[in-house]
Design a protein around this motif. Structure first.
Motif, PDB file in Angstrom:
ATOM      1  N   ALA A  29       5.269  10.087  -9.293  1.00  0.00           N
ATOM      2  CA  ALA A  29       6.608  10.263  -8.747  1.00  0.00           C
ATOM      3  C   ALA A  29       7.166  11.591  -9.235  1.00  0.00           C
ATOM      4  O   ALA A  29       6.761  12.099 -10.278  1.00  0.00           O
ATOM      5  CB  ALA A  29       7.528   9.115  -9.167  1.00  0.00           C
ATOM      6  N   SER A  30       8.078  12.146  -8.468  1.00  0.00           N
ATOM      7  CA  SER A  30       8.730  13.380  -8.907  1.00  0.00           C
ATOM      8  C   SER A  30      10.216  13.310  -8.601  1.00  0.00           C
ATOM      9  O   SER A  30      10.659  12.543  -7.730  1.00  0.00           O
ATOM     10  CB  SER A  30       8.093  14.608  -8.244  1.00  0.00           C
ATOM     11  N   SER A  31      10.961  14.084  -9.339  1.00  0.00           N
ATOM     12  CA  SER A  31      12.403  14.173  -9.099  1.00  0.00           C
ATOM     13  C   SER A  31      12.873  15.546  -9.559  1.00  0.00           C
ATOM     14  O   SER A  31      12.252  16.170 -10.417  1.00  0.00           O
ATOM     15  CB  SER A  31      13.156  13.058  -9.844  1.00  0.00           C
ATOM     16  N   GLY A  49       6.090  15.067   1.129  1.00  0.00           N
ATOM     17  CA  GLY A  49       6.473  14.206   0.023  1.00  0.00           C
ATOM     18  C   GLY A  49       5.503  14.367  -1.125  1.00  0.00           C
ATOM     19  O   GLY A  49       4.731  15.322  -1.193  1.00  0.00           O
ATOM     20  N   VAL A  50       5.508  13.408  -2.019  1.00  0.00           N
ATOM     21  CA  VAL A  50       4.568  13.397  -3.132  1.00  0.00           C
ATOM     22  C   VAL A  50       3.199  12.972  -2.592  1.00  0.00           C
ATOM     23  O   VAL A  50       3.102  11.954  -1.902  1.00  0.00           O
ATOM     24  CB  VAL A  50       5.035  12.430  -4.229  1.00  0.00           C
ATOM     25  N   SER A  86       0.807  -1.224   0.000  1.00  0.00           N
ATOM     26  CA  SER A  86       0.000   0.000   0.000  1.00  0.00           C
ATOM     27  C   SER A  86       0.842   1.278   0.000  1.00  0.00           C
ATOM     28  O   SER A  86       0.365   2.338   0.440  1.00  0.00           O
ATOM     29  CB  SER A  86      -0.949   0.029   1.213  1.00  0.00           C
ATOM     30  N   GLN A  87       2.072   1.178  -0.441  1.00  0.00           N
ATOM     31  CA  GLN A  87       2.918   2.362  -0.575  1.00  0.00           C
ATOM     32  C   GLN A  87       3.578   2.364  -1.947  1.00  0.00           C
ATOM     33  O   GLN A  87       3.620   1.342  -2.631  1.00  0.00           O
ATOM     34  CB  GLN A  87       3.989   2.396   0.513  1.00  0.00           C
ATOM     35  N   GLY A  88       4.098   3.522  -2.324  1.00  0.00           N
ATOM     36  CA  GLY A  88       4.854   3.593  -3.558  1.00  0.00           C
ATOM     37  C   GLY A  88       6.278   3.119  -3.352  1.00  0.00           C
ATOM     38  O   GLY A  88       6.752   3.020  -2.219  1.00  0.00           O
ATOM     39  N   PRO A  89       6.980   2.802  -4.429  1.00  0.00           N
ATOM     40  CA  PRO A  89       8.375   2.385  -4.309  1.00  0.00           C
ATOM     41  C   PRO A  89       9.225   3.476  -3.670  1.00  0.00           C
ATOM     42  O   PRO A  89       8.948   4.662  -3.815  1.00  0.00           O
ATOM     43  CB  PRO A  89       8.791   2.119  -5.760  1.00  0.00           C
ATOM     44  N   ARG A  90      10.270   3.038  -2.971  1.00  0.00           N
ATOM     45  CA  ARG A  90      11.171   3.975  -2.314  1.00  0.00           C
ATOM     46  C   ARG A  90      12.593   3.648  -2.692  1.00  0.00           C
ATOM     47  O   ARG A  90      13.021   2.497  -2.606  1.00  0.00           O
ATOM     48  CB  ARG A  90      10.998   3.882  -0.797  1.00  0.00           C
ATOM     49  N   PHE A 102       8.181   8.615  -4.854  1.00  0.00           N
ATOM     50  CA  PHE A 102       6.848   8.149  -5.222  1.00  0.00           C
ATOM     51  C   PHE A 102       5.821   8.532  -4.171  1.00  0.00           C
ATOM     52  O   PHE A 102       6.119   8.589  -2.968  1.00  0.00           O
ATOM     53  CB  PHE A 102       6.843   6.631  -5.378  1.00  0.00           C
ATOM     54  N   GLY A 103       4.594   8.754  -4.649  1.00  0.00           N
ATOM     55  CA  GLY A 103       3.471   8.920  -3.743  1.00  0.00           C
ATOM     56  C   GLY A 103       2.937   7.578  -3.311  1.00  0.00           C
ATOM     57  O   GLY A 103       3.425   6.524  -3.735  1.00  0.00           O
ATOM     58  N   GLN A 104       1.904   7.632  -2.464  1.00  0.00           N
ATOM     59  CA  GLN A 104       1.315   6.400  -1.923  1.00  0.00           C
ATOM     60  C   GLN A 104       0.481   5.653  -2.951  1.00  0.00           C
ATOM     61  O   GLN A 104       0.201   4.472  -2.785  1.00  0.00           O
ATOM     62  CB  GLN A 104       0.399   6.748  -0.735  1.00  0.00           C
TER      63      GLN A 104
END
Lengths: 110, 116
Positions: free
Chosen positions: B93-95, B3-4, A41-45, B107-109
């Motif tokens: 996602a952002s950079s 964050g995002v 339930s999270q985005g990649p890190r 990345f966002g959730q």
């Protein structure tokens, strides 16, 4: 972009060192190797990125042999919270997108 | 530092309806990306903005998907009309300038979209 191959899943116990190997036989000269971690339930890190030899940060180490056709992500003394999917990506110079494979699902048991 | 951020976190809509997903990147990040994972598949690239310009939209599946980034700040991804196969998790996602080679993508959730 080079295709990557990594194990589908791995199991470990708390306190153990975990090594996840990724093969990228077609890696190009300007490509970097990057690892991402994803919890449910999270985005990649982002975890770590390297070009050759060894890179270490507070989370992991990345070992890259001289031929760069493979790499190994090393997680020292894993805990239950390290249970996640780990993605190995080959990132080209100034590329504008990430190509994700299936990743390695790491399960850490108590 | 924020964050995002993605809105909504979940959306359930009927086939044929319209849905708009929003992404707020990290302040100052020129690069904004949309990705999605459909059930059982890998995370796939959709498109890339540099500020307000579309740099690469090669991953957009069809013309039912429209992404915008007016003013180079937040971005929206509209699906109209939604189909069952659009169900999945949409990540933003952002950079900062320089691309993901030397800087990480944040990345966002994700937004979980379910089309019924």
């Amino acid at each position: 972009l080079a295709k990557t191959t990594q194990p589908v899943s791995m199991d470990s116990y708390e306190g153990q060192e975990v090594n996840i190997t990724c093969s990228h036989n077609n890696i190009a000269t300007n490509d970097y190797i990057t690892w991402y971690q994803q919890f449910p339930s999270q985005g990649p890190r982002f975890i770590i990125q390297g070009y050759k030899t060894k890179v270490t940060n507070e989370v992991a180490s990345l070992f890259i042999p001289a031929d760069r056709k493979s790499s190994t992500l090393s997680l020292p003394r894993v805990s239950l919270s390290d249970t996640a999917v780990y993605y190995c990506l080959v990132v080209g110079y100034n590329t504008d997108k990430l190509i994700f494979g299936t990743g390695t699902r790491l399960q850490v048991f108590p | 530092e924020a964050g995002v951020t993605q809105f909504p976190s979940h959306s359930v809509i009927e086939k044929g309806q319209t849905v708009t997903l929003r992404c707020d990147p990290i302040s100052g990040h020129d690069n904004l990306y949309w990705y999605r994972r459909v059930m059982g598949k890998e995370i796939k690239f959709l498109l890339h903005f540099v500020k307000e310009s579309k740099q690469d939209e090669s991953g957009m599946p069809n013309n039912r998907f429209l992404a915008e980034r007016t003013g180079g700040t937040y971005s929206t991804l509209k699906v109209q009309p939604a189909e069952l196969e659009d169900s999945g998790v949409y990540f933003c996602a952002s950079s900062p300038t320089g691309g993901p080679t030397y800087t990480e993508a944040f990345f966002g959730q994700g937004t979980r979209l379910t089309v019924v």
